[in-house]
Design a protein around this motif. Structure first.
Motif, mmCIF file in Angstrom:
data_model
loop_
_atom_site.group_PDB
_atom_site.id
_atom_site.type_symbol
_atom_site.label_atom_id
_atom_site.label_comp_id
_atom_site.label_asym_id
_atom_site.label_seq_id
_atom_site.Cartn_x
_atom_site.Cartn_y
_atom_site.Cartn_z
ATOM 1 N N THR A 37 -29.524 -23.930 -8.193
ATOM 2 C CA THR A 37 -30.536 -24.100 -6.986
ATOM 3 C C THR A 37 -30.150 -23.453 -5.764
ATOM 4 N N LYS A 38 -31.201 -22.859 -5.099
ATOM 5 C CA LYS A 38 -31.144 -22.298 -3.787
ATOM 6 C C LYS A 38 -31.606 -23.135 -2.674
ATOM 7 N N LYS A 39 -32.036 -24.354 -2.907
ATOM 8 C CA LYS A 39 -32.424 -25.320 -1.924
ATOM 9 C C LYS A 39 -31.767 -26.812 -2.068
ATOM 10 N N ILE A 40 -31.118 -27.264 -0.981
ATOM 11 C CA ILE A 40 -30.230 -28.674 -1.012
ATOM 12 C C ILE A 40 -31.199 -29.800 -1.269
ATOM 13 N N PRO A 41 -32.551 -29.575 -0.816
ATOM 14 C CA PRO A 41 -33.367 -30.807 -1.125
ATOM 15 C C PRO A 41 -33.748 -30.908 -2.751
ATOM 16 N N GLN A 42 -33.433 -29.936 -3.203
ATOM 17 C CA GLN A 42 -33.745 -30.001 -4.738
ATOM 18 C C GLN A 42 -32.807 -30.968 -5.472
ATOM 19 N N LEU A 43 -31.605 -31.242 -4.686
ATOM 20 C CA LEU A 43 -30.716 -32.080 -5.363
ATOM 21 C C LEU A 43 -31.292 -33.521 -5.788
ATOM 22 N N GLN A 44 -32.164 -34.005 -5.006
ATOM 23 C CA GLN A 44 -32.704 -35.221 -5.290
ATOM 24 C C GLN A 44 -33.587 -35.312 -6.660
ATOM 25 N N PRO A 45 -34.276 -34.164 -6.984
ATOM 26 C CA PRO A 45 -34.963 -34.206 -8.347
ATOM 27 C C PRO A 45 -33.736 -33.979 -9.420
ATOM 28 N N ILE A 46 -32.817 -33.106 -9.047
ATOM 29 C CA ILE A 46 -31.936 -32.704 -10.150
ATOM 30 C C ILE A 46 -31.078 -33.888 -10.473
ATOM 31 N N ILE A 47 -30.834 -34.745 -9.645
ATOM 32 C CA ILE A 47 -30.036 -36.053 -9.822
ATOM 33 C C ILE A 47 -30.855 -37.171 -10.463
ATOM 34 N N LEU A 48 -32.164 -37.046 -10.408
ATOM 35 C CA LEU A 48 -33.107 -37.997 -11.137
ATOM 36 C C LEU A 48 -33.175 -37.533 -12.398
ATOM 37 N N THR A 49 -33.196 -36.165 -12.548
ATOM 38 C CA THR A 49 -33.341 -35.608 -14.166
ATOM 39 C C THR A 49 -32.197 -35.917 -14.659
ATOM 40 N N ALA A 50 -30.997 -35.624 -14.004
ATOM 41 C CA ALA A 50 -29.657 -36.251 -14.794
ATOM 42 C C ALA A 50 -29.490 -37.569 -15.073
ATOM 43 N N GLU A 51 -30.150 -38.590 -14.479
ATOM 44 C CA GLU A 51 -30.174 -40.043 -14.624
ATOM 45 C C GLU A 51 -31.094 -40.162 -15.834
ATOM 46 N N ALA A 52 -32.315 -39.492 -15.955
ATOM 47 C CA ALA A 52 -33.282 -39.685 -17.013
ATOM 48 C C ALA A 52 -32.658 -39.041 -18.309
ATOM 49 N N LEU A 53 -31.825 -37.949 -18.407
ATOM 50 C CA LEU A 53 -31.129 -37.309 -19.490
ATOM 51 C C LEU A 53 -30.093 -38.231 -19.965
#
Length: 140
Positions: A37-53
């Motif tokens: 990622t090139k945007k720090i705010p995208q960490l939020q949906p990335i983390i949510l995705t990791a939790e779902a996976l």
């Protein structure tokens, strides 16, 4: 003749054991993920995705890395802003990785970013190396 039958039997037994071992190893294959990622705010949906996976994969959930590259590395020096991302990432077993090449390019001192973040020499190369190891990858 008995030796031939015994030999064929032992060969068949060894072959079937090898297949069982291979199948067993395949069943315990873990799923590993990497997001660039090139945007720090995208960490939020990335983390949510990791939790779902992690929930979906169960015991098969392996490693999950989020690599931060580009000019946004300048924002990593805001340790207060990064604190909540780091806490959520740790809870979700997500490793946040920072591109050292980006740190140099945008003149960010490694000492000025939170110590919980791992710095690699080249984030894009690191991503490719993980893909070669079988990681599923996406760039945001």
């Amino acid at each position: 003749m008995k030796k031939l039958i015994l030999g064929v039997f032992l060969l068949t037994l060894a072959f079937s054991n090898a297949l069982i071992a291979q199948t067993s190893t395949h069943e315990h294959h873990s799923h590993n993920y990497v997001v660039l990622t090139k945007k720090i705010p995208q960490l939020q949906p990335i983390i949510l995705t990791a939790e779902a996976l992690a929930e979906e994969d169960g015991e098969s959930f392996g490693d999950f890395q989020a690599i931060i590259c580009g000019k946004t590395v300048q924002e990593l020096t805001d340790k207060e802003m990064m604190k909540s991302f780091i806490e959520k990432a740790e809870e979700a077993h997500v490793k946040i990785v920072v591109c050292g090449f980006s740190l140099k390019k945008f003149k960010v001192n490694k000492e000025d970013i939170p110590e919980e973040l791992e710095v690699v020499d080249n984030g894009i190369l690191h991503d490719f190396q993980l893909q070669k190891k079988g990681y599923l990858s996406i760039e945001l």
